[in-house]
Design an enzyme around this catalytic site. Sequence first.
Site, PDB file in Angstrom:
ATOM      1  N   SER A 268       0.974  -1.168   0.159  1.00 36.64           N
ATOM      2  CA  SER A 268       0.164  -0.116  -0.171  1.00 36.64           C
ATOM      3  C   SER A 268       0.940   1.663   0.429  1.00 36.64           C
ATOM      4  O   SER A 268       0.429   2.688  -0.382  1.00 36.64           O
ATOM      5  CB  SER A 268      -1.052  -0.131   1.282  1.00 36.64           C
ATOM      6  OG  SER A 268       0.216   0.133   2.587  1.00 36.64           O
ATOM      7  N   CYS A 269       1.758   1.154   0.064  1.00 37.54           N
ATOM      8  CA  CYS A 269       3.175   2.142   0.431  1.00 37.54           C
ATOM      9  C   CYS A 269       4.060   2.811  -0.811  1.00 37.54           C
ATOM     10  O   CYS A 269       3.782   3.507  -0.967  1.00 37.54           O
ATOM     11  CB  CYS A 269       3.544   2.491   1.432  1.00 37.54           C
ATOM     12  SG  CYS A 269       2.842   2.202   3.709  1.00 37.54           S
ATOM     13  N   PHE A 270       4.664   1.683  -1.078  1.00 39.85           N
ATOM     14  CA  PHE A 270       6.067   2.326  -2.086  1.00 39.85           C
ATOM     15  C   PHE A 270       5.338   2.667  -3.535  1.00 39.85           C
ATOM     16  O   PHE A 270       6.020   3.985  -4.010  1.00 39.85           O
ATOM     17  CB  PHE A 270       7.005   1.128  -2.123  1.00 39.85           C
ATOM     18  CG  PHE A 270       8.095   0.652  -1.600  1.00 39.85           C
ATOM     19  CD1 PHE A 270       7.528   1.381  -0.070  1.00 39.85           C
ATOM     20  CD2 PHE A 270       8.663  -0.415  -1.317  1.00 39.85           C
ATOM     21  CE1 PHE A 270       8.772   1.173   0.920  1.00 39.85           C
ATOM     22  CE2 PHE A 270       9.508  -0.510  -0.465  1.00 39.85           C
ATOM     23  CZ  PHE A 270       8.987  -0.142   0.615  1.00 39.85           C
TER      24      PHE A 270
END
Length: 429
Positions: A268-270
Site C-alpha cells: 500500500s505504500c511504496f
Amino acid sequence: MHPAKISVIGSGYAGLVNAVGFAHLENKVICVDIDQKKIDLINKGIPPIYEEGLEENLKDALKKGNIKATTDISRSVMETDITFIAVGTPSNDDGSIDLKYIKKVSEDLGNILKKKDRYHTITVKSTVVPGTTEDIVAKTIESVSGKKRGKDFGLAMSPEFLREGKAMDDFLKPDRVVIGEHDKKSGDILYALNKLLTDNIIRTDIKTAEMIKYTSNAFLATKISFTNEIGNICKKLEIDVYDVMKGVGMDFRISPYFLSAGCGFGGSCFPKDVKALIAKSKSIGYEPELLESVIKVNKSQPKMMIYLAKKHLENLKDKKITLLGLAFKPGTDDIREAPAIIIIEELLKVGAKITVYDPQAMGNIKAIFSDRITYAPTKKDAIAASDAIMIVTEWDEFRDEKLYSQKLVIDGRKTLNKRTTKNYEGICW
Ligand SMILES: NC(=O)c1ccc[n+]([C@@H]2O[C@H](COP(=O)([O-])OP(=O)(O)OC[C@H]3O[C@@H](n4cnc5c(N)ncnc54)[C@H](O)[C@@H]3O)[C@@H](O)[C@H]2O)c1
C-alpha cells in the site's frame, strides 16, 4: 499526561496498529472508522487485518478497558485530548495523492472542534505530500471551526514507518519517531507519548516530517528497483545477483538491507508514495527522472516471470500455472499493488489456466479475480494441478523442496536453493 486519551480516525493497517499499540502502553484509546463491520470486529477482539501479535494485544487491551471502537467520531474527539488521523491516502489515476478522506475528516474535525472548549491536539499519521497538513488539514479545521491552530488546537504530523508483517513489533520498537510540530505544546505532547518507545525522536517542522516519509519510501523503493535491474543483467550473465549483493551490502555506506532481487515491490505504500512524490514534483515544475525509472523497472519486473515460463513452456495458452503466494510480502494478507496481480493479469491475457494459493490473502485476491482463476484449498492441491509453479511471495511454508516433486518452479523470491532444486529457474539468479 499518562495515560493519555487518544482517538484514532481510520482503523486500517496504520490506524489499528497505532491504536492497539498506544492502548498496550496503557493509554485510553478510541478507534474510529466509517466501516461498521470493522468496528464490530475490533470490539469483539478480532482485528479486521492479519498482523502478528495484533490479536493478542487487542484482546488484552479490550480486557483492560484500554480500547474501544466506534463509528461516532464526534463523541470520540470530545472524550479524548489527542486525535491521530490515519485514513487512507490512495492514488488518483495520474498517481497524485487522493485527499478525499483527509478532507472529509478535516471537515468533521472542524465541526467537532467548533463545539469543544478544551485544547485538542490533531496529528496527521497518514502519509501526505508536503504542505497537506498545514494547507489542507489545518486550514479546513480553522475555516469550519473558527478556531486557530497553535492557540485553540494543536497541530502536528508524525509519519508512520511500520512495516506490514512486522507492524506490531515496529510500533513497539521503532528505529525512530519523527514529530513535525506546528507548536511546541503539540510537539511536547507527542514527545511524551512516544518517549516510552524510543530515544530516537526527531522534532522538526511539519513539511519536513511529511517529506521524510516520502524520501524514506522513495529511497527504499529505489534500492529494490536498482537491485532488480542489476539482477536482470546478472541473469543474462549467468551470475547470481544474491552473491553479488552480499559482496556489495557489506559496504557500510550501502548496508545489506533492501538488496534482495525478485519480482518487484508492492503494497500500500511504496508504489503509491513514489507515484505521489513524482506527481508532486511535476506539479512544482521538476521532472524526477530517477523516481520515474524506479516505477518503470518495478512495473516490468513481474513480467519477467511470464518471460521465464515461456522460455520453458513456449506457448502458455491452456497451460496450468500455479501461483504460490499472493500477498505483496509474507506475514500479511495485503495484496494492494502486489506483483501477483500483474502476473495473474498477464497470464490471463495469454490464456493460461491459473491456480493460486496463499495462506492469508486468498479472500482478497478472490475479490478481484472471482471465477476467472482457481483457488486451491492447500499448497499441495495447488502444486498437483500445474505445469509450472511460480513462487511470488516467500512464505516459509513454500521453502520445502520436496513439495515440488521435480515440477518446473519459477522462483520470484529466492525461496528455494537453485543448486539443490530440480527443474528450477530463478528470476535474477
Ligand atoms: N499500511 C501501512 O503499512 C502503512 C505504513 C505507513 C503509512 N501508512 C499510511 O497510513 C495511511 C492509512 O493507511 P492504511 O494502510 O492503514 O489504510 P487502510 O485503507 O487500511 O485504512 C484506512 C481506514 O480509514 C477508514 N476511513 C476512511 N474515511 C474515514 C472517515 N471519514 N472516518 C473514519 N474512518 C475513515 C477506512 O474505512 C479504513 O478502514 C495512509 O496514508 C498510508 O499511506 C500505511
